[in-house]
Each structure stands twice: as structure tokens, then as C-alpha cells.
Motif scaffolding. Structure first.
Motif, PDB file in Angstrom:
ATOM      1  N   GLN A 117       0.852  -1.186   0.000  1.00 36.29           N
ATOM      2  CA  GLN A 117       0.000   0.000   0.000  1.00 36.29           C
ATOM      3  C   GLN A 117       0.885   1.233   0.000  1.00 36.29           C
TER       4      GLN A 117
ATOM      5  N   ASP B 159      -1.293   6.257 -15.879  1.00 39.10           N
ATOM      6  CA  ASP B 159      -0.554   5.389 -14.951  1.00 39.10           C
ATOM      7  C   ASP B 159       0.660   6.096 -14.359  1.00 39.10           C
TER       8      ASP B 159
ATOM      9  N   ASP C 143      -1.185   7.983  -4.149  1.00 43.93           N
ATOM     10  CA  ASP C 143      -1.796   6.664  -4.207  1.00 43.93           C
ATOM     11  C   ASP C 143      -2.502   6.541  -5.557  1.00 43.93           C
ATOM     12  N   LYS C 144      -2.494   5.347  -6.125  1.00 45.57           N
ATOM     13  CA  LYS C 144      -3.059   5.168  -7.482  1.00 45.57           C
ATOM     14  C   LYS C 144      -4.510   5.649  -7.540  1.00 45.57           C
ATOM     15  N   LYS C 145      -5.264   5.259  -6.512  1.00 47.77           N
ATOM     16  CA  LYS C 145      -6.689   5.609  -6.491  1.00 47.77           C
ATOM     17  C   LYS C 145      -6.859   7.136  -6.397  1.00 47.77           C
ATOM     18  N   GLU C 146      -6.039   7.735  -5.537  1.00 48.60           N
ATOM     19  CA  GLU C 146      -6.115   9.184  -5.330  1.00 48.60           C
ATOM     20  C   GLU C 146      -5.723   9.927  -6.619  1.00 48.60           C
TER      21      GLU C 146
ATOM     22  N   ASP D 277      -6.015   8.842  -9.623  1.00 49.45           N
ATOM     23  CA  ASP D 277      -7.111   8.705 -10.579  1.00 49.45           C
ATOM     24  C   ASP D 277      -8.234   9.690 -10.263  1.00 49.45           C
ATOM     25  N   GLN D 278      -8.521   9.805  -8.969  1.00 45.85           N
ATOM     26  CA  GLN D 278      -9.599  10.722  -8.545  1.00 45.85           C
ATOM     27  C   GLN D 278      -9.256  12.166  -8.927  1.00 45.85           C
TER      28      GLN D 278
END
Lengths: 319, 550
Positions: A176, B384, B393-396, B398-399
Motif C-alpha cells: 500500500q 498510470d 496513491d493510485k486511487k487518489e 485517478d480521482q
């Protein structure tokens, strides 16, 4: 290499009577040259042997699983001694296990996922899965989930450290991304640079602006040493990691980078230097009133449900 | 880059323009502006048809617009007159107070009053402005501010004349067309000034000081302090056909320099800022058009002109090293030390990019600004790559990129699709920034906000009209009885005509008005930066804008 091989005349007696003299000599040569040997090395060492005899001896050793056959870039074959520890570990392993292990070993620190092993080994996926489980239970291989594709399981030899592209590097813990840790590191880096700028202004203010700017600059190495000194990270950060942090600060507009040495400090060109820059851009006046941040601004007009006369945010702002 | 980018040609500015005109003139002039806005030239008949107003009213509105340089006219080959809006000048009405304040800071109260009068009238003769300004000085207590120790108070028109001359010499005022027949000016019969040099200055033989002094005395006697000075007839003076108006460019050039110097100052310190200002001044002496982007000056010239500046070498080196946002470049190091090139466009693009990044930071957070800067710097970035390059963070990531995309700050870069789609071909998403579009979008938002604030102010004014009228009446009565020597009790009685609740409401309204006007004034500053960018953007390629942002 050939001279070296010729100079070794002694044949070690560690191999039992099941090996012929030629085989023992080939094994000794392989032990001497860890990177592997070609047929010409053997021929030079034992010129009395015919080509057929050399081939027979090599085939026997390959059948006994003592050697592994590799091919060089130019197409020539290379014979390399198999790792005895591995041989010990793979003792009792069937051919499928050995094949899969070899594929995994070849993938190095980048690892390989089950489908690719299947494609390379021409084994059925179920077989591959079974083999992988067996190898894992023997602790010959390990599996990790990549940070790029968390659902993909990558396999690599248990003794090899996975590549940063798999683990994410120093800024990941338990697969993570550790945002808090990164924030703390970035904050520390910025504070260090800001303090450096302040002290440069205080100490060298009279010597001119160029001296101040130069005194405020810090190399990536210096920054890495500082982070190590304050013991923020449990693992050691590389210079590349620190540069990544500083690059991000540059994207935040609070740090500026430049390359090259100055005043004998950095000691030469190509060194990346960093200094804090004050955040001097004033807040746009557009944002002072609610319309500047209103997500419905594009629908605001004189008619309809969203109008400046009926807007409660505008009303609240004026209160 | 051949895209035409006029900030004031946007649809967003249309209703703002008519609202501004409505605020400063009336609804009739605003309707004419509305009718003219989208066309490149309309005849009187078509304006009358579009506005549904009598042609006399339309003509009067056009006179006002032409007089204030908000519209212009031209003859078609068929000898028809076509009217066109000067959209930027409409916006400049909002900066009225800034022009006045600028002159006050630079040249004092007399010049300030002259500019105020010129702005009020749009275009005016020198004699008219001297008479009106002198009257205002005599009728108000401002005269003490301009009285010189050895000056006779009766010679105040001389002080005003000097201030006017100074304004003309510094380029704050310029000659403009004059009405061919005197009062009332009948548009479009205007006489354009000749390009003769002598008309750029205020010649003494055009001013009859005796006549002016006489007009001042008459004006003071006839007009009251509340109504202000009456505009005398231009034809009664020798300069009746020489009209002057404000030259906005002179102000804007100085504001541009201040903006650039402040940016350098804040980045690398006051000393470097000072040298940069000097460098600009030295460069100006070698060029005719001070607005041009690439100005050159020799190093020897710079060193000679700025030899008193402390740490000159340090400052020049820092400016040349890119600390000025990449706008100063040293070319060659010959015997004379080479040349310095100042690329104003580069610095303007840098400041604009930083401004937009700041806005994104304030609106969507620092991570969004980080992503914006990354895409600006790299031109095109794969989705990416954003997470790893911005340490998110990848999700962040993207958001954030999705949010910027939804707000039209990031654009998806179209890639040619593979002719044979297969599962092995990964789907790649690339983002890019169209910097020009982001500027255009932000400017549109500024115009929308301006409209909303002006509309709100109008509504509140309407709501508080009766209250303000009552307050004005009470104040006038109090003034009169104070002059006639009323007692404190009598004054208090009159003041009590306004209840406490009414007083609170008045205070609140005045506060709200201040709040609105402060933001309006601030937004005009934001627009000024975009104006500069629209002037210079063709000199900056996208790549360098991106680099300067990071």
C-alpha cells in the motif's frame, strides 16, 4: 580463459566413481569458471579427447542433472554447473518443477506471473498452479502481489529481492502506498530547505543575492544524509528516492532544482541542486467570492433555479 | 500559433459588458451595447431594429459610447456608417478608480482631479478640463492639498494646467477625435486628429489663461458645491477642437512592468527586482514599441546605466540563470560583454501558469495543482504515470486527474486505436493541458463572477434605495442647519429621524458594497494578467509555458 584452463591439471576427487575422468575434469572446469564454459574450453584443456567423446561426456553430465545448458547471445552453447544447494533442494523434484523453477529463476527480480509461466512452459494452467504450490511449500520460490496490479501474483526465487516496480519502492508498505509517510518526508525536506534559505539570507545577505541563492542550495546527497540523521525512515532511502521527493516538491511549486556545481560546493557539473522558493503567487481574487468556487457557476444565469439574486451562498458571503 | 485569442470576444463577457455599461450609464446605452456586441459593425437602422428603441435615443446612446471611446464607427464602401464596440474599453470602466489612484500616487491631487474629469466626460478639451478641475478645487477642501507655498490661490488654474501638461507629456492623455459641430456633438461627424507631432503636446498658444480664469470665476459663482462644476462650452476657447482622452496603454504598460518586477522580486529578492526594472528601462530606450516581447540591450549599456546598483553582477547572473522565469537571456560574451535579451512573453506565461496552478490548488487542493504542473511540464502524461510521478496513491491520482478532467483543466489525448484490437493491447489513457483553453475558461469564470457581483449590487441598491435617499435627505438637512448655527439638540432631533435599525441597515449596506467592490477590483487585476497573456501568447510555444509552470 583457455590458458587458465590449461594451467589446471589437478582433477578434484570430490566426485565418486560413477563419474568418468573426463566428466570429473569437465565438472572441475565448471567449478573454476562460474560463468560457464564452452566446448572449446574443454577441447583446449583435454586435447586428446575427440569431439564425440566430449559430447558424450557432456550429455552424461546433463542427464545426471549436474550441468545446465545455456545459450549465449551469439548462439554458442554454454555449460554451467548447477547450484549444489539448489540441486539439493530440487532433489526429488520432477521435470515439471524443474522447468517451472528455471523459468522463474530467469525472470530475476522482476518476477513472473502464472499465465506467462504457462505460456513459456507449455504446461496446463492447473499443472502450473500445482507445481507453483509445491515449489512454494519447499520455499524455493515466493509470491508477491505487484503494486501496479494488486490482483496479479508474481513469482520469484525466494533468495532474490523483488524489483521496485513490484514493491513500489521505499514509499510502499504492505503493498500500500504510505501517503502519510511520504507527506512527513516531503514536509521534512521542505523544512530543511526553508531553514537553509533563511540562514543563507541571514548569513550572506550582505554578500549579494547570488551568494544567498547559492548558499541556500542543497544536493540530493546532502538531503539524503539529513533524512538518515533525523531517522525518519525505517528503511534507508536511496538518493533516487530523495530526488523523487524533491521532484514532487518542485511540482508543488515550493522547491526549484538546478544542475551543476557551484562555488566548489557540489564539486562538478551534473549534480542536482535544490533550493526552497517562497510561495509568492497571490491568491486569485476570483476565489474571494463564492462564484469563483461554485460548481454550479456554469448554470448560473438571470433565469431558472440558480441565479445571483436567489443564491444563498452569495447572500451568506455578504452577511 | 495563429489562433486568435481575444479575451473580450467571449460570450461570457457579453452580459457582463452590458451590465457594466448599465452600471455606468443607463439601460438604453446597455441595450445598444447588447445589440452591437456580436456584430462586427451595425448601421443605425439595424441597431434601432434590434433594440426596439427610437432612433433618437439610439443616436444619443451612440454619442455617449463614442465620446467615451466605447464604440467607434467607419464608413462602408456604400458610404453607410457602421458602428462597432470597443469591448476592452467597456471592461476598463471597472478600473476607473485604479487609473485615478495611479495618477494620484504618481503626480498628485491636481492630476488626479484632471483624470477624474476626463474619465467622467470621456473626451474633453484642455480648457474645459482646466476650468472644471479648478472649480472643483476651489469649491472643495482639496485645494489645500495642491497649494504651493509661494503660489497665489487665485492661480490654481496654472497648477491644473501644469498637471494636465504633465499628464499629456507622460502619455496618460492622448489626442482624440473631436465633434465637428459644437454642442450637442452629433455623431458620427468627428474629426480625427492629425498625426502631426505638435498635437501630442499641449501648446501654450492653444490656451487662453485669461479666458480660463474668467470662466472659472463665472463657474464658481453659478454652480453649487453639491452639483459640481458646470462643463463650459468648448467653442468659447481657442482649443475648442482639440479633444483629449485617457490613454489606457500608458497605464497598462506601467502595471505590466510592476507585475513583472514584483514577480522577480518575490522569487529572488528586492535587489534583483530593482536591477530587472533598470534592465527594462534601459531596453526601452532602444525600442520604439515598449510592448514588444523580445527587447535587446548590450551588457555594456546595462552596466553603464546601472553602475550604482548594488551587486549588479550577481543580479545579472541570477537573471540570466533562469531565476527570472527564463525571461532574461545573455547572448554572446564578446568584448563588450554580449547582449541581454528580455523575453517579456516568457515571464508573462510563467506568471500566468503559476496563477492558474494557485487557483487549482485553492479550488481542488495541492495534489491537483501537482498533477496540473506535471502534465504542463511533460506535455502529455499517461494516467498510470501520474501516481508515481506525483507520489500519490493510485486511487487518489485517478480521482484527482478525473476531477481535473471534469473541470476541463485536463484533456484526454486521443490516440489512434489499433486496427486489430486485442486483449493483449493495454488500454492507454493520456492526459494533456490546453493552456490557452484553461486561460479562456478562467477568464470566462471571472466575467461570470463580475456579472453576478454587479447584479447583486444592483439588486441590493434597489432594495436599499429608499433608505439611502432618506439618509441623504437627513444628512443634507443636518448640513444646512449646522451652517445656519443650530444647537446640538436641534441637530440631534434631525438625526433621530433615522432610527437605530435604519442606521444599522445603512452601515451594513455600505459594508456590503465595499465588499463587492473590493472583489470586483481584484478580479480586474486577475483579468489584467490574462490580457497580458492574450497579448503575448503567440510569442510563447506551449512547451515553454509548461516548463515555466514547474
Amino acid at each position: 580463459m583457455q590458458d587458465d584452463a590449461a594451467s589446471t591439471s589437478q582433477t578434484p576427487s570430490v566426485y565418486g566413481s560413477s563419474y568418468s575422468e573426463e566428466e570429473k575434469r569437465i565438472l572441475a572446469l565448471c567449478e573454476q569458471f562460474k560463468q560457464g564454459i564452452t566446448v572449446s574450453v574443454i577441447e583446449n584443456d583435454m586435447p586428446h579427447l575427440t569431439k564425440q567423446m566430449v559430447v558424450d561426456a557432456l550429455n552424461k553430465l546433463l542427464a545426471k542433472n549436474k550441468l545446465q545448458l545455456l545459450s549465449k547471445q551469439d548462439g554458442s552453447l554454454l555449460y554451467k554447473l548447477k547450484d549444489p544447494v539448489l540441486l539439493h533442494k530440487l532433489k526429488g523434484a520432477n521435470k515439471e518443477e524443474q522447468a517451472v523453477y528455471e523459468i522463474i529463476e530467469r525472470s530475476g527480480s522482476f518476477g513472473i506471473w502464472a499465465r506467462k509461466i504457462r505460456a513459456e512452459s507449455n504446461l496446463h494452467l492447473n499443472v502450473v498452479d500445482r507445481v507453483l504450490k509445491r515449489l512454494e511449500s519447499k520455499k524455493l520460490i515466493k509470491s508477491i502481489n505487484s503494486v501496479q496490479a494488486p490482483k496479479k501474483k508474481f513469482y520469484l526465487v525466494s533468495s532474490i529481492e523483488p524489483d521496485h516496480s513490484l514493491t513500489g519502492g521505499a514509499f510502499y508498505s504492505d503493498n500500500q502506498f504510505d501517503s502519510n509517510f511520504v507527506e512527513v518526508l516531503m514536509d521534512t525536506c521542505y523544512k530543511y530547505l526553508a531553514t537553509k534559505l533563511k540562514s543563507a539570507e541571514a548569513e550572506h545577505g550582505k554578500d549579494g543575492p547570488l551568494t544567498v541563492v547559492n548558499a541556500a542550495k542543497v544536493t540530493s546527497k546532502e538531503m539524503q544524509e539529513y533524512i538518515e540523521r533525523v531517522k525518519l525512515a525505517k528503511i534507508a532511502l536511496s538518493v533516487q528516492d530523495v530526488e523523487k521527493l524533491l521532484d514532487t516538491l518542485e511540482l508543488d511549486g515550493v522547491v526549484r532544482s538546478c544542475s551543476g556545481g557551484y562555488g566548489g560546493k557540489a564539486g562538478g557539473g551534473g549534480v542536482k541542486l535544490w533550493r526552497a522558493v517562497p510561495d509568492c503567487t497571490p491568491t486569485p481574487h476570483l476565489l474571494y467570492a463564492p462564484c469563483g468556487v461554485c460548481p454550479m457557476a456554469h448554470r448560473c444565469c438571470d433565469m431558472g433555479s440558480i441565479t445571483p439574486q436567489s443564491c444563498r451562498y452569495l447572500e451568506e458571503w455578504l452577511q | 500559433m495563429s489562433v486568435i485569442f481575444n479575451l473580450f470576444n467571449s460570450i461570457a463577457f457579453e452580459r457582463t459588458a452590458s451590465k457594466i455599461v448599465e452600471t455606468f450609464f443607463d439601460s438604453i446605452v446597455a441595450s445598444v451595447v447588447k445589440a452591437l456586441y456580436r456584430s462586427s459593425g451595425e448601421s443605425l437602422q439595424s441597431i434601432t431594429r434590434l433594440t426596439h428603441l427610437p432612433s433618437k435615443q439610439v443616436l444619443q446612446a451612440l454619442v455617449s459610447l463614442i465620446q467615451h471611446n466605447l464604440a467607434s464607427f467607419e464608413y462602408t464602401p456604400q458610404r453607410q456608417v457602421h458602428y462597432r464596440l470597443n469591448k476592452a474599453n467597456i471592461f476598463y470602466l471597472l478600473r476607473k478608480n485604479k487609473y485615478i489612484h495611479h495618477v494620484r500616487e504618481k503626480l498628485g491631487v491636481a492630476a488626479e482631479l484632471v483624470v477624474e474629469r476626463v474619465l467622467e466626460e470621456g473626451s474633453i478639451t484642455a480648457s474645459q478640463v482646466i476650468v472644471c478641475t479648478t472649480c472643483k478645487l476651489l469649491m472643495t477642501d482639496l485645494s489645500s492639498a495642491v497649494d504651493r507655498a509661494n503660489q497665489n490661490p487665485g492661480d490654481r488654474h496654472i497648477i491644473v494646467r501644469d498637471a494636465l501638461r504633465q499628464l499629456i507629456e507622460l502619455g496618460y492623455l492622448e489626442r482624440c477625435a473631436s465633434p465637428s459641430s459644437p454642442a450637442p456633438p452629433c455623431c458620427p461627424l468627428l474629426v480625427k486628429p492629425s498625426s502631426d507631432d505638435k498635437h501630442r503636446f499641449l501648446p501654450d498658444d492653444h490656451l487662453n489663461l485669461q479666458l480660463i480664469a474668467q470662466a472659472v470665476t463665472e463657474n464658481v459663482e453659478t454652480s453649487s458645491s453639491s452639483s459640481g462644476a458646470i462643463l463650459p462650452d468648448a467653442s468659447s476657447f481657442p482649443d475648442g477642437k482639440i479633444y483629449w482622452r485617457l490613454n489606457y496603454d500608458a497605464f497598462h504598460l506601467q502595471w505590466r512592468d510592476t507585475l513583472l518586477v514584483t514577480s522577480v522580486e518575490k522569487n529572488v529578492g528586492a535587489e534583483v527586482g530593482l536591477v530587472f526594472r533598470g534592465l527594462l528601462q534601459v531596453a526601452y530606450s532602444t525600442v520604439e514599441d515598449k510592448w514588444q516581447s523580445g527587447v535587446y540591450t548590450t551588457a555594456a549599456h546595462v552596466k553603464h546605466a546601472l553602475n550604482s546598483a548594488p551587486h549588479l553582477e550577481h543580479c545579472l547572473q541570477l537573471l540570466g540563470e533562469g531565476e527570472s522565469g527564463g525571461c532574461v537571456r545573455r547572448i554572446g560574451v564578446g568584448g563588450g560583454g554580449g547582449e541581454y535579451q528580455i523575453e517579456v512573453a516568457q515571464l508573462v506565461a510563467h506568471i500566468t501558469a503559476e496563477f492558474l496552478a494557485k487557483r487549482i490548488k485553492e479550488m481542488f487542493g495541492s495534489k491537483a495543482a501537482r498533477v496540473f504542473r506535471l502534465v504542463m511540464r511533460n506535455h502529455i502524461v499517461s494516467a498510470d504515470m501520474i501516481a508515481s510521478a506525483c507520489l500519490l496513491d493510485k486511487k487518489e491520482a485517478d480521482q484527482v486527474s478525473n476531477m481535473l478532467f471534469l473541470n476541463q483543466i485536463l484533456l484526454v489525448h486521443d490516440l489512434r486505436k489499433a486496427s486489430m484490437p486485442s486483449s493483449h493491447t493495454p488500454e492507454l489513457l493520456f492526459f494533456k493541458v490546453n493552456f490557452l483553453e484553461v486561460v479562456r475558461l478562467t477568464a470566462s469564470q471571472c466575467f461570470t463572477e463580475l456579472y453576478n457581483l454587479l447584479r447583486k449590487r444592483e439588486l441590493l441598491t434597489e432594495k436599499n434605495r429608499s433608505l439611502m435617499e432618506k439618509k441623504t435627505r437627513v444628512d443634507a438637512i443636518v448640513d444646512n442647519i449646522v451652517k445656519s448655527g443650530a444647537t446640538q439638540e436641534q441637530i440631534q432631533d434631525i438625526e433621530e429621524m433615522l432610527t437605530d435599525a435604519e442606521r444599522t441597515a445603512v452601515t451594513k449596506w455600505l459594508k456590503q458594497q465595499d465588499q463587492i467592490l473590493t472583489v470586483v477590483s481584484g478580479i480586474t487585476d486577475d483579468i489584467f494578467l490574462f490580457e497580458l497573456f492574450s497579448r503575448y501568447y503567440c510569442h510563447v510555444d506551449d512547451l515553454s509555458v509548461g516548463r515555466s509552470a514547474a
